[in-house]
Enzyme design. Structure first.
Site, PDB file in Angstrom:
ATOM      1  N   ARG A  46      15.114  21.624 -18.103  1.00 40.69           N
ATOM      2  CA  ARG A  46      15.975  22.198 -18.415  1.00 40.69           C
ATOM      3  C   ARG A  46      16.233  23.856 -17.874  1.00 40.69           C
ATOM      4  NH1 ARG A  46      17.188  19.253 -22.897  1.00 40.69           N
ATOM      5  NH2 ARG A  46      18.911  17.320 -22.309  1.00 40.69           N
ATOM      6  N   HIS A  93      19.551  20.710 -10.138  1.00 43.06           N
ATOM      7  CA  HIS A  93      21.134  20.449  -9.861  1.00 43.06           C
ATOM      8  C   HIS A  93      21.721  20.466 -11.304  1.00 43.06           C
ATOM      9  CE1 HIS A  93      18.193  16.825 -11.417  1.00 43.06           C
ATOM     10  NE2 HIS A  93      19.975  16.297 -12.383  1.00 43.06           N
ATOM     11  N   HIS A 127      14.001  17.377 -12.820  1.00 44.42           N
ATOM     12  CA  HIS A 127      13.051  16.371 -13.607  1.00 44.42           C
ATOM     13  C   HIS A 127      11.125  16.461 -12.916  1.00 44.42           C
ATOM     14  CE1 HIS A 127      17.111  15.010 -15.603  1.00 44.42           C
ATOM     15  NE2 HIS A 127      17.130  14.542 -14.078  1.00 44.42           N
ATOM     16  N   GLU A 172      16.823   9.960 -10.115  1.00 45.03           N
ATOM     17  CA  GLU A 172      18.057   9.453 -10.477  1.00 45.03           C
ATOM     18  C   GLU A 172      18.744   9.808  -8.831  1.00 45.03           C
ATOM     19  OE1 GLU A 172      18.830  11.436 -13.648  1.00 45.03           O
ATOM     20  OE2 GLU A 172      20.463  13.412 -12.332  1.00 45.03           O
ATOM     21  N   GLN A 219      19.712  21.110 -14.304  1.00 45.01           N
ATOM     22  CA  GLN A 219      18.275  20.925 -14.883  1.00 45.01           C
ATOM     23  C   GLN A 219      17.455  20.192 -13.284  1.00 45.01           C
ATOM     24  OE1 GLN A 219      19.115  16.230 -16.369  1.00 45.01           O
ATOM     25  NE2 GLN A 219      20.806  18.175 -17.247  1.00 45.01           N
TER      26      GLN A 219
END
EC number: 5.3.1.8
Length: 407
Positions: free
Chosen positions: A283, A264, A100, A135, A98
């Site tokens: 995804r 990642h 982001h 993240e 996925q």
């Protein structure tokens, strides 16, 4: 300053032992337990446990008095919302591949899907909220991951090492243009292959990986990873995409930061993860969930380089993993068995303190005191006084401290 009771998320890729053992529950658990959530995420907010034993939703506390809980700056910056979510991640099996979106991409995508009338909980919704989702993951055990595109020249060498008749034309595509544009072209080609073509190519690639492993070749680890993914997802284009990514093994205390666009895949291990309080995920594959290829291609960053491994820089409260993410900052404090030196945690914004090893005493300037045992966490509102954290007992201790990056 209050203890938290946190939600456990039972995803299929989770471990049946890691989180139960951390929380002192019977092992193994009846079902896989993948994530322990600490924060005010609307989907599963933590409960704040008062001195009287009464539990209140942290989300409701923040909504009722955002300035007291978050601080004026944090509340103003993030729309009266706690901007981060802290997790324990227990990956027994690989997650989905996925990426982001950035803040601008998320805002645009959210507005577009709202205008189209797509329900926010719909399976084909890409942007359930208008915010970015950077993240950081910090290993508690040896932690395996794929993250970011490997240098194309190195990837060409890998593809040549597992050369097959069906793979050759794709190898030459990247060899002719070993840069971000070449990566984009090859990645796009692979994830849009007709299923019939994929069903011919994947077995060839997997057989070549088997031969490479038997020969103890240079790319043994990468090939073993592809074989594992191919066994779990035998007809998935994400297996091919995994050939393009950096293969990482983090030791305990090491971390990687995943900014917007970073493709990642977490493979295996236990880690502390801190991320922006968002659900926006694009995804790529290795999942039965919705994959939107055109939208994914808008978001993915095809710049290639080795992924920087963060070890933490010295800060006021332990080792700080600096990322530049405005939503969060993570620190780690460790004490040896002979080290009883207290640490002060002070902030003008919200904090979550998480004990991952040993036992601690947290004492506020106003005299309040809490015991913080392994697996437990504490909520510190912006209005709370500074606290002093001291290890108790004779064992080594470890603490993670989550704060908002802009407060």
């Amino acid at each position: 300053m209050e203890l938290l009771r946190n939600a456990v998320r039972p995803y299929a890729w989770g471990s049946r032992t890691t989180i139960p053992e951390l929380l002192g529950r019977p092992v193994p658990a009846p079902h896989p337990e993948a994530e322990l959530w600490m924060g005010a995420h609307p989907g599963d907010p933590s409960k704040v446990v008062g001195a009287d034993g009464v539990e209140r939703s942290l989300l409701e506390l923040v909504e009722a008095d955002p300035v007291a809980q978050l601080g004026e700056t944090c509340a103003g910056t993030w729309g009266n919302r706690l901007p981060f979510l802290l997790k324990i991640l227990a990956a027994e099996e690989p997650l989905s591949m996925q990426a982001h979106p950035s803040a601008d991409q998320a805002a645009e995508g959210y507005a577009r899907e709202e205008a189209a009338g797509i329900p926010r909980d719909a399976a084909n919704r890409n942007y359930p909220d208008p915010t970015a989702k950077p993240e950081l993951v910090c290993a508690l055990t040896e932690f395996h991951a794929l993250a970011g595109f490997r240098d194309p020249t190195r990837t060409v060498k890998l593809l040549n090492a597992i050369e097959t008749p069906g793979l050759a034309k794709y190898t030459s595509l990247l060899a002719a243009q070993p840069d971000s544009d070449g990566l984009r072209a090859l990645f796009t080609t692979w994830i849009t292959l007709p299923q019939a073509t994929l069903d011919e190519l994947l077995p060839e690639v997997l057989d070549a990986c088997v031969a490479h492993v038997k020969e103890h070749g240079e790319f043994n680890t990468e090939c073993r990873t592809i074989l594992g993914l191919g066994e779990a997802h035998p007809r998935d284009a994400g297996v091919l995409a995994a050939l393009l990514l950096n293969r990482l093994v983090l030791r305990a205390g090491e971390a990687i930061y995943l900014p917007a666009g970073n493709l990642h895949l977490y493979l295996h291990g236990t880690a502390v993860e801190i991320l922006a309080n968002s659900d926006n995920i694009l995804r790529c594959g290795l999942t039965p969930k919705h994959v939107d290829v055109p939208e994914l291609l808008r978001v993915v960053d095809f710049n290639a380089a080795e992924m920087p491994v963060l070890k933490g820089e010295e800060g006021d409260c332990g080792a700080v993993y600096r990322t530049g993410a405005p939503e969060f900052e993570l620190s780690r404090v460790e004490w040896t068995a002979s080290d009883r030196e207290p640490v002060v945690a002070g902030s003008s914004g919200p904090q979550i303190l998480l004990c991952t090893e040993g036992a601690l005493r947290v004492r506020a300037e106003d005299g309040r005191e809490l015991a913080l045992n392994r697996g437990q966490s504490i909520w510190l509102a912006a209005a709370d006084p500074d606290v002093q954290i001291t290890p108790t007992g004779t064992q080594p201790a470890q603490l993670f401290r989550a704060t908002a990056g802009t407060c």
